[in-house]
Design a protein around this motif. Structure first.
Motif, mmCIF file in Angstrom:
data_model
loop_
_atom_site.group_PDB
_atom_site.id
_atom_site.type_symbol
_atom_site.label_atom_id
_atom_site.label_comp_id
_atom_site.label_asym_id
_atom_site.label_seq_id
_atom_site.Cartn_x
_atom_site.Cartn_y
_atom_site.Cartn_z
ATOM 1 N N ARG A 130 9.961 -4.686 -1.774
ATOM 2 C CA ARG A 130 10.032 -3.121 -2.167
ATOM 3 C C ARG A 130 9.878 -2.338 -1.120
ATOM 4 O O ARG A 130 9.044 -2.500 -0.101
ATOM 5 C CB ARG A 130 8.809 -2.927 -3.102
ATOM 6 C CG ARG A 130 8.475 -1.724 -3.576
ATOM 7 C CD ARG A 130 9.387 -1.358 -4.940
ATOM 8 N NE ARG A 130 8.797 -0.007 -5.584
ATOM 9 C CZ ARG A 130 9.246 0.983 -5.658
ATOM 10 N NH1 ARG A 130 10.186 1.465 -4.791
ATOM 11 N NH2 ARG A 130 8.660 1.967 -6.419
ATOM 12 N N VAL A 136 8.735 0.896 0.998
ATOM 13 C CA VAL A 136 7.943 1.992 0.720
ATOM 14 C C VAL A 136 7.657 3.096 1.474
ATOM 15 O O VAL A 136 7.262 3.952 1.356
ATOM 16 C CB VAL A 136 6.308 1.184 0.919
ATOM 17 C CG1 VAL A 136 5.962 0.120 -0.212
ATOM 18 C CG2 VAL A 136 6.281 0.630 2.323
ATOM 19 N N ARG A 137 8.449 2.821 2.688
ATOM 20 C CA ARG A 137 8.752 4.135 3.744
ATOM 21 C C ARG A 137 10.024 3.876 4.476
ATOM 22 O O ARG A 137 10.569 2.898 4.639
ATOM 23 C CB ARG A 137 7.720 4.267 4.600
ATOM 24 C CG ARG A 137 6.471 5.072 3.950
ATOM 25 C CD ARG A 137 5.356 5.239 4.980
ATOM 26 N NE ARG A 137 4.367 4.309 5.344
ATOM 27 C CZ ARG A 137 3.701 3.768 4.388
ATOM 28 N NH1 ARG A 137 3.694 4.194 3.127
ATOM 29 N NH2 ARG A 137 2.749 2.810 4.313
ATOM 30 N N SER A 184 12.926 1.274 -6.999
ATOM 31 C CA SER A 184 12.620 0.304 -8.206
ATOM 32 C C SER A 184 13.467 0.256 -9.449
ATOM 33 O O SER A 184 13.042 0.299 -10.471
ATOM 34 C CB SER A 184 11.182 0.698 -8.605
ATOM 35 O OG SER A 184 10.467 -0.307 -9.165
ATOM 36 N N ALA A 230 4.886 8.573 2.333
ATOM 37 C CA ALA A 230 4.270 7.514 1.087
ATOM 38 C C ALA A 230 4.425 8.386 -0.178
ATOM 39 O O ALA A 230 5.156 7.945 -1.400
ATOM 40 C CB ALA A 230 3.390 7.042 1.207
ATOM 41 N N LEU A 274 0.846 -4.829 7.612
ATOM 42 C CA LEU A 274 0.942 -4.741 6.169
ATOM 43 C C LEU A 274 2.394 -4.697 5.832
ATOM 44 O O LEU A 274 2.821 -5.081 4.457
ATOM 45 C CB LEU A 274 0.226 -3.390 5.572
ATOM 46 C CG LEU A 274 -1.288 -3.064 6.151
ATOM 47 C CD1 LEU A 274 -1.799 -1.665 5.580
ATOM 48 C CD2 LEU A 274 -1.924 -4.241 5.478
ATOM 49 N N HIS A 275 3.343 -4.461 6.709
ATOM 50 C CA HIS A 275 4.616 -4.469 6.045
ATOM 51 C C HIS A 275 5.679 -5.368 7.017
ATOM 52 O O HIS A 275 5.123 -5.549 8.251
ATOM 53 C CB HIS A 275 5.114 -3.011 6.043
ATOM 54 C CG HIS A 275 4.234 -1.939 5.542
ATOM 55 N ND1 HIS A 275 3.448 -1.131 6.122
ATOM 56 C CD2 HIS A 275 3.989 -1.687 4.127
ATOM 57 C CE1 HIS A 275 2.733 -0.444 5.250
ATOM 58 N NE2 HIS A 275 3.221 -0.870 4.257
ATOM 59 N N GLN A 305 7.753 -4.307 1.780
ATOM 60 C CA GLN A 305 6.785 -5.487 1.307
ATOM 61 C C GLN A 305 7.187 -6.232 0.081
ATOM 62 O O GLN A 305 8.047 -5.787 -0.575
ATOM 63 C CB GLN A 305 5.265 -4.502 0.767
ATOM 64 C CG GLN A 305 4.012 -5.036 1.495
ATOM 65 C CD GLN A 305 2.888 -4.176 1.121
ATOM 66 O OE1 GLN A 305 3.269 -3.109 1.258
ATOM 67 N NE2 GLN A 305 1.845 -4.704 1.146
ATOM 68 N N GLU A 325 -1.759 0.690 11.288
ATOM 69 C CA GLU A 325 -2.724 0.112 10.872
ATOM 70 C C GLU A 325 -3.448 -0.834 11.829
ATOM 71 O O GLU A 325 -4.676 -1.109 11.996
ATOM 72 C CB GLU A 325 -2.458 -0.911 9.639
ATOM 73 C CG GLU A 325 -1.309 -1.907 9.992
ATOM 74 C CD GLU A 325 0.132 -1.273 9.435
ATOM 75 O OE1 GLU A 325 0.366 -0.347 9.953
ATOM 76 O OE2 GLU A 325 0.953 -2.240 9.336
ATOM 77 N N MET A 327 6.819 -8.066 -3.155
ATOM 78 C CA MET A 327 5.880 -8.612 -4.323
ATOM 79 C C MET A 327 5.565 -9.710 -4.405
ATOM 80 O O MET A 327 6.311 -10.857 -4.176
ATOM 81 C CB MET A 327 6.651 -7.972 -5.463
ATOM 82 C CG MET A 327 7.089 -6.440 -5.364
ATOM 83 S SD MET A 327 5.645 -5.155 -5.324
ATOM 84 C CE MET A 327 5.280 -5.429 -6.952
ATOM 85 N N PRO A 328 4.518 -10.156 -5.393
ATOM 86 C CA PRO A 328 4.091 -11.458 -5.496
ATOM 87 C C PRO A 328 5.342 -12.565 -6.230
ATOM 88 O O PRO A 328 5.424 -13.689 -6.189
ATOM 89 C CB PRO A 328 2.834 -11.556 -6.381
ATOM 90 C CG PRO A 328 2.328 -10.028 -6.053
ATOM 91 C CD PRO A 328 3.642 -9.179 -5.643
ATOM 92 N N ASN A 329 6.131 -11.554 -6.914
ATOM 93 C CA ASN A 329 7.125 -12.396 -7.604
ATOM 94 C C ASN A 329 8.473 -12.650 -6.777
ATOM 95 O O ASN A 329 9.427 -12.791 -7.219
ATOM 96 C CB ASN A 329 7.586 -11.686 -9.240
ATOM 97 C CG ASN A 329 7.762 -10.385 -8.901
ATOM 98 O OD1 ASN A 329 8.213 -9.811 -7.770
ATOM 99 N ND2 ASN A 329 8.138 -9.710 -9.921
ATOM 100 N N PHE A 333 7.990 8.779 -1.519
ATOM 101 C CA PHE A 333 8.206 7.438 -2.367
ATOM 102 C C PHE A 333 7.836 7.511 -3.798
ATOM 103 O O PHE A 333 8.524 7.174 -4.788
ATOM 104 C CB PHE A 333 8.191 6.281 -1.617
ATOM 105 C CG PHE A 333 9.129 5.986 -0.574
ATOM 106 C CD1 PHE A 333 9.583 6.654 0.477
ATOM 107 C CD2 PHE A 333 9.866 4.706 -0.916
ATOM 108 C CE1 PHE A 333 10.569 6.354 1.185
ATOM 109 C CE2 PHE A 333 11.018 4.428 0.010
ATOM 110 C CZ PHE A 333 11.439 5.067 1.076
ATOM 111 N N ILE A 334 6.608 7.964 -3.747
ATOM 112 C CA ILE A 334 5.943 8.071 -5.212
ATOM 113 C C ILE A 334 6.724 9.210 -5.990
ATOM 114 O O ILE A 334 7.299 8.749 -7.158
ATOM 115 C CB ILE A 334 4.462 8.301 -5.093
ATOM 116 C CG1 ILE A 334 3.695 7.014 -4.376
ATOM 117 C CG2 ILE A 334 3.696 8.372 -6.665
ATOM 118 C CD1 ILE A 334 2.312 7.482 -3.812
#
Lengths: 245, 261
Positions: A91, A93-94, A203, A158, A114-115, A83, A105, A85-87, A161-162
Motif C-alpha cells: 500500500r 501511503v505518500r 486501494s 497523508a 516505517l516504510h 508499506q 521518524e 500489509m500483513p496479507n 491520501f485518505i
C-alpha cells in the motif's frame, strides 16, 4: 546509486561552485542556515557527512524495518513510501517530491523506518545522518521550524491520501490521482505509474485500474502512452473528482 | 455517506465548560493542588517545560495562559478553515478530526486521545485543516500559539516533544490509510473495532455512530449498519454490562482483519 561527491574539503551544502547547488534552495537543512554560533569551519565539519545520491526508478532509498539513522531530503524526482500489509499487499501511503523529507521518524527516536522508500522516477537526494541533524538543531533555531513545516507537509500528504485517494468511487479516486500527478509534473505531463502502483495508491485492484484507464483514454480524458500521460482534460477530471454520481 | 445525522449531534463551538479556578497567580500546569493535576502527566508541553532550566516564577508566568476545558460529545474544538490560534492537548476522552469533502460528505482522518496534541498546523501558521469534534466527554488544555512560541524560546526540549507529536499524528494518519481505508469493508470494520478496543478501558468501548464509522472507513452508512448487524449476530461484538459499552472477540476480528478471502 551513485555517490557523486569525492569532495572532501568543502561540504556540498556550502559549495556554491557545485553544479548541483541550485537545487539546494528547497532543502530544509540548507534553508535553516545561517547557523548561529557556528563558525564556517565548524559548520563545514558538521555538514561533511552529507552525501548527494542519485537513484534510478525502482531503486530503494531504504526499506521498512531498516535502522532509521539517516534523513533524506529530496532535491528532484518523486519517491513513493510503501508499506506491506500483513496479507502481503503493498500500500502506497505518500508521494514525496522536491523539498520533502523521507525518514523523519528517525529524528524522534524511532529506531526503524516505517516504510520502504522507492524512487518513482530519477531521483536526486541528499542523505544526512540523523545525528548530524541533531547537532545542527542545537545551533539553529530555524531548523526546528523548517522540520516542523516538513512534518506538517507530510501530514497534509497523508491526509490527501485518505481524503482524496481512498474515498469515494474508484473513478473519482483515479481522476483525483491524475490531477495530482499532473500538478506535480512538467507542463501538466507526467510519467504514469504502473497499474500495480496506481492500485496500491487508490486501494483498488490492478484490473480495475486497467479497465478505468482504458475508459479514460477512450473518452479522451487522458492522452498518451502506457507509461506517459501527455494530456489531461482537467475540467472533466475535476468534475469526476467531485464524485457526484 | 451524506452530511446527515452527525450534524444534528454536532453542537457548535461554545458547548464546553471552562475550568473555573480561584487560583490567583498560579499556572494550572504547576498547581499541584488542582484536582485535575494527575492528568497533566501525559502532557507534552508541561513535561518538556518541567525539565527546562527555567526558574519557577518565570515558568509560572509563561504557563499562566494555559486553560483547561471540558467538551461534551459532539462539541467542536475548532472548525475547518478557521484561523489556527491554539493547540489542544488531550487529557482524557477521544477527538475525531473530520474533513468535509467538496460533495458534502464527511471523512474522518484521525482519532486522537490522551497525550495527543490537536491543531498542530496552527504552529506553522495555517488555518485549521479539519473540524475537531469530541467523540466522548473530553478534557483538554488549550495553549495559544503565542504561548508555545514563548515557551519555545526557553526550552529546546519542547521542540523535540512537538516533533514527536507530529510524528504520532502521522502514524495515526498512516493507520487510517493502511488499516481503515484498505481492503474489504469487513476487514476495515474489524480493524477499527480492534483499534477502539485497544484504546478503550479494559478493552471495552462505546461504538461510534454508523455515520462516524462510515466516515472513518470510507464506506456508506448502510454498509456499516449491515456489517455491524452481522458482527453482532455472529457474536464478534457483544454488548457489555451497561448497554452502551461493547466488547469484541479479538481472535475472530484479528482473523477478519487479515482480509485473506
Amino acid at each position: 546509486m551513485l555517490n557523486s561527491t569525492n569532495n572532501k574539503r568543502k561540504t556540498l551544502c556550502l559549495d556554491v561552485t557545485w553544479s548541483g547547488h541550485q537545487k539546494c534552495k528547497t532543502c530544509a537543512v540548507h534553508n535553516a542556515a545561517p547557523f548561529a554560533d557556528v563558525s564556517d569551519s565548524a559548520l563545514n565539519d558538521f555538514l561533511q557527512p552529507i552525501d548527494n545520491l542519485q537513484f534510478s526508478p525502482r531503486a530503494h532509498l531504504f526499506d521498512q524495518g531498516n535502522i532509521a539513522d539517516n534523513l533524506f531530503t529530496i532535491r528532484s524526482g518523486i519517491v513513493k513510501l510503501v508499506q506491506i500489509m500483513p496479507n502481503g499487499t503493498p500500500r502506497i501511503v505518500r508521494l514525496l517530491h522536491a523539498g520533502d523529507l523521507a525518514g523523519l521518524e528517525g529524528l524522534v527516536g524511532y529506531s526503524h523506518y516505517l516504510h520502504t522508500a522507492v524512487a518513482q522516477s530519477e531521483v536526486d537526494v541528499c542523505r544526512i545522518a540523523t545525528q548530524t541533524v541533531h547537532e545542527l538543531n542545537k545551533h539553529s533555531p530555524k531548523l526546528s521550524a523548517q522540520l516542523m513545516l516538513r512534518w506538517q507537509k507530510a501530514l497534509n500528504e497523508a491526509d490527501d491520501f485518505i481524503v482524496r485517494l481512498s474515498t469515494g468511487s474508484s473513478t473519482a479516486r483515479l481522476a483525483r490521482l491524475l490531477l495530482k500527478l499532473s500538478a506535480l509534473g512538467e507542463n501538466g505531463t507526467f510519467v504514469t505509474p504502473s497499474r500495480e502502483d496506481i492500485g496500491a495508491m487508490l486501494s483498488v485492484t490492478p484490473e480495475t485500474v486497467s479497465r478505468l484507464m482504458a475508459e479514460f483514454k477512450r473518452n479522451g480524458w487522458i492522452k498518451g502512452t502506457n507509461s506517459h500521460c501527455d494530456y489531461c482534460d482537467h475540467e472533466q477530471l475535476a468534475l469526476l473528482a467531485m464524485d457526484l454520481v | 455517506m451524506v452530511y446527515s445525522q452527525s450534524t444534528a449531534t454536532c453542537k457548535p463551538v461554545g458547548l464546553f465548560l471552562k475550568y473555573m479556578s480561584n487560583r490567583k497567580n498560579k499556572a494550572l500546569c504547576l498547581d499541584a493542588e488542582w484536582i485535575g493535576h494527575p492528568k497533566c502527566e501525559t502532557c507534552a508541553v508541561r513535561n518538556a517545560m518541567l525539565f527546562s532550566d527555567l526558574p519557577n516564577d518565570k515558568l509560572n508566568h509563561l504557563l499562566q495562559p494555559v486553560d483547561n476545558y471540558h467538551f461534551h460529545p459532539g462539541a467542536h474544538l475548532y472548525d475547518m478553515g478557521t484561523t489556527g490560534s491554539s493547540v489542544f492537548t488531550i487529557r482524557s476522552g477521544m477527538v475525531k478530526l473530520e474533513h468535509a469533502m467538496p460533495n458534502g460528505a464527511l471523512r474522518v482522518v484521525r482519532l486522537l486521545h490522551v497525550g495527543d496534541v490537536v491543531g498542530l498546523e496552527a504552529l506553522v501558521g495555517d488555518s485549521y485543516h479539519h473540524t475537531a469534534v469530541a467523540l466522548s466527554d473530553v478534557d483538554i488544555c488549550r495553549i495559544t500559539v503565542q504561548t508555545i512560541h514563548d515557551l519555545d524560546t526557553h526550552s529546546p526540549k519542547l521542540h523535540a516533544q512537538l516533533m514527536l507529536r507530529w510524528q504520532i499524528s502521522l502514524d495515526e494518519a498512516d493507520d487510517f490509510i493502511l488499516q481503515l481505508s484498505t481492503g474489504s469493508a469487513t476487514a476495515r470494520l474489524a480493524r477499527l473495532l480492534l483499534k477502539l478496543s485497544a484504546a478503550g478501558m479494559n478493552e471495552l468501548f462505546v461504538p461510534p455512530s454508523r455515520d462516524d464509522i462510515g466516515a472513518m472507513l470510507g464506506v456508506t452508512t448502510e454498509t456499516t449498519s449491515r456489517l455491524m448487524a452481522e458482527f453482532k449476530r455472529q457474536g464478534w461484538v457483544r454488548a457489555a454490562n451497561d448497554g452502551r459499552l461493547v466488547s469484541c472477540n479479538k481472535t475472530q476480528l484479528t482473523q477478519l482483519a487479515m482480509d485473506v478471502n
